[in-house]
Design an enzyme around this catalytic site. Structure first.
Site: not given
Length: 442
Positions: A189, A198, A221, A334, A391
């Site tokens: 990405d 995190d 993103h 995809a 996404s």
């Protein structure tokens, strides 16, 4: 011979570094050559002699180093030996010779024009910026196409998100005892916020395949997608939002900070991810296709090869639709039969208005659906933000693959895909739109 695997293209444009690209900029001018893995040199030699392709540099998936710069150079062709793929530079006057040679050479399976690919979230009203990527929709566009009542309906019933995001609840990840412990998830990405608290101690490896940009996410993103797939059980703030909360993160930057990349950069990231032992590769990116357009042979063959090595590839179906009347076909890559195409659902567990559908046959089907509306996840700078799009649905699926892999460490990639589909919750919606149904955690 399958002639759809060979084709010519328009001239090479200038490289895009910002949003707002116009027509005629979907191709880079290079070709992606899919080679017979047992006889790769014969194919390259044929192209050298007949089409005078640029000098070939061989790279391996473990060598992230200078691949970004090599892909940018007009005097170099890049050969990914482990994938059996080359991204070749050829002068415009030699393109016809390249295609003709590729059609005749037995060791060349496909020769396809290299295309640009994009990150494709949908901007929801409270997030609308002043500029948008080609695959983005502006706030004004959303409001013009959909009434406020329709937007409200997408919210569905009230979800209590104090402890878990609505997405984790919808797929029952919050009830699963599985965590994806030590399973490697690769997200290709816009990079990652490497300093996000995190993700502390969770990032296994990073690499950037974008020239002059580090893996640090200047877009948001990539960080958001990584958070959804692999965020922790106890974030610094807010509800849990990550599916596979003890998985290992492989972050590859294949899209620049404006959200744009090339097939070559995606292929480099795939080679790197497979070489680093990724159990699943998550691609929240793609390019739109036309009705009736067939899937790219190169991505399909590489997905087959990845499956044979134990790696599942999942990808976003795309956001070009304007439901209910206008349903666009699943985008590439995809639309490949061996890549799981993921559609987006709203909080009402209905198809998101932007989510593409399986309107093209021969691989262009939706395989499964997952939460993709106002998904809360990590943001650069150590924060959080909601985003919408196929996404956002895709990393939910990547996370569940990691859970399935933890439960069945010796399962083949094909077995994991079968378990994912069979475990989906059937919906009273067309398979064209949701495939096997709503994703469910084991």
């Amino acid at each position: 011979m399958d002639r759809r695997a060979f084709g010519e293209q328009p001239g090479r444009p200038g490289w895009p570094n910002s949003p707002g690209m116009g027509q005629g900029t979907e191709y880079t001018g290079r070709y992606v050559i899919l080679l017979d893995q047992s006889n790769q040199e014969s194919g390259l030699n044929a192209l050298r002699s007949s089409a005078d392709i640029a000098s070939v540099e061989r790279v391996r998936g473990t060598e992230a180093g200078n691949i970004a710069e090599l892909l940018e150079r007009p005097d170099v062709s890049v050969h990914f030996e482990e994938l059996g793929v080359a991204v070749v530079e050829v002068r415009p006057e030699q393109r016809h010779a390249l295609v003709t040679t590729a059609e005749a050479e037995p060791s060349i399976i496909a020769a396809e024009p290299e295309r640009l690919v994009y990150a494709s979230p949908v901007i929801t009203p409270q997030q609308a910026p002043t500029e948008f990527y080609p695959a983005y929709r502006s706030d004004e566009d959303v409001v013009a196409r959909h009434t406020r009542a329709e937007m409200a309906a997408a919210q569905g019933p009230a979800w209590d998100e104090q402890r878990w995001t609505w997405g984790l609840q919808a797929i029952h990840a919050h009830l699963s005892s599985l965590t994806g412990r030590d399973v490697k998830i690769a997200v290709l990405d816009t990079g990652v916020d490497t300093d996000h608290p995190d993700f502390a101690g969770r990032i296994e490896a990073t690499a950037s395949f974008v020239p002059n940009e580090s893996v640090v996410d200047g877009n948001g993103h990539g960080t958001h997608c990584i958070g959804t797939a692999a965020g922790p059980a106890k974030p610094q703030q807010g509800p849990r939002y990550g599916v596979a909360c003890e998985s290992r993160i492989l972050a590859a930057k294949v899209l620049n900070n404006a959200g744009t990349g090339t097939d070559g950069q995606i292929l480099a990231g795939m080679a790197w991810a497979v070489a680093h032992g990724a159990r699943v590769i998550s691609l929240s990116l793609g390019a739109r296709v036309q009705p009736g357009e067939l899937f790219p042979q190169t991505y399909e063959k590489l997905a087959q090869r990845a499956l044979e090595r134990g790696t599942v590839i999942v990808a976003a179906a795309g956001n070009e639709s304007n439901r209910p009347p206008d349903i666009k076909p699943v985008g590439r890559p995809a639309n490949c039969p061996s890549i799981l195409a993921v559609a987006a659902l709203t909080k009402a567990i209905t198809s998101a208005f932007f989510s593409n559908g399986g309107v093209n046959g021969q691989g262009g089907e939706v395989n499964i659906a997952a939460p993709g509306w106002q998904v809360h996840s990590a943001a650069p700078g150590g924060g959080y933000q909601p985003m919408s799009g196929t996404s956002m649905a895709t990393p939910h699926v990547a996370g569940v693959i990691a859970l399935l892999s933890q439960a069945n460490p010796n399962a083949s990639a094909a077995d994991l895909v079968a378990a994912l589909k069979s475990g989906a919750f059937p919906l009273m919606l067309p398979a064209r739109d949701v495939g096997a149904g709503l994703l469910q955690a084991p």
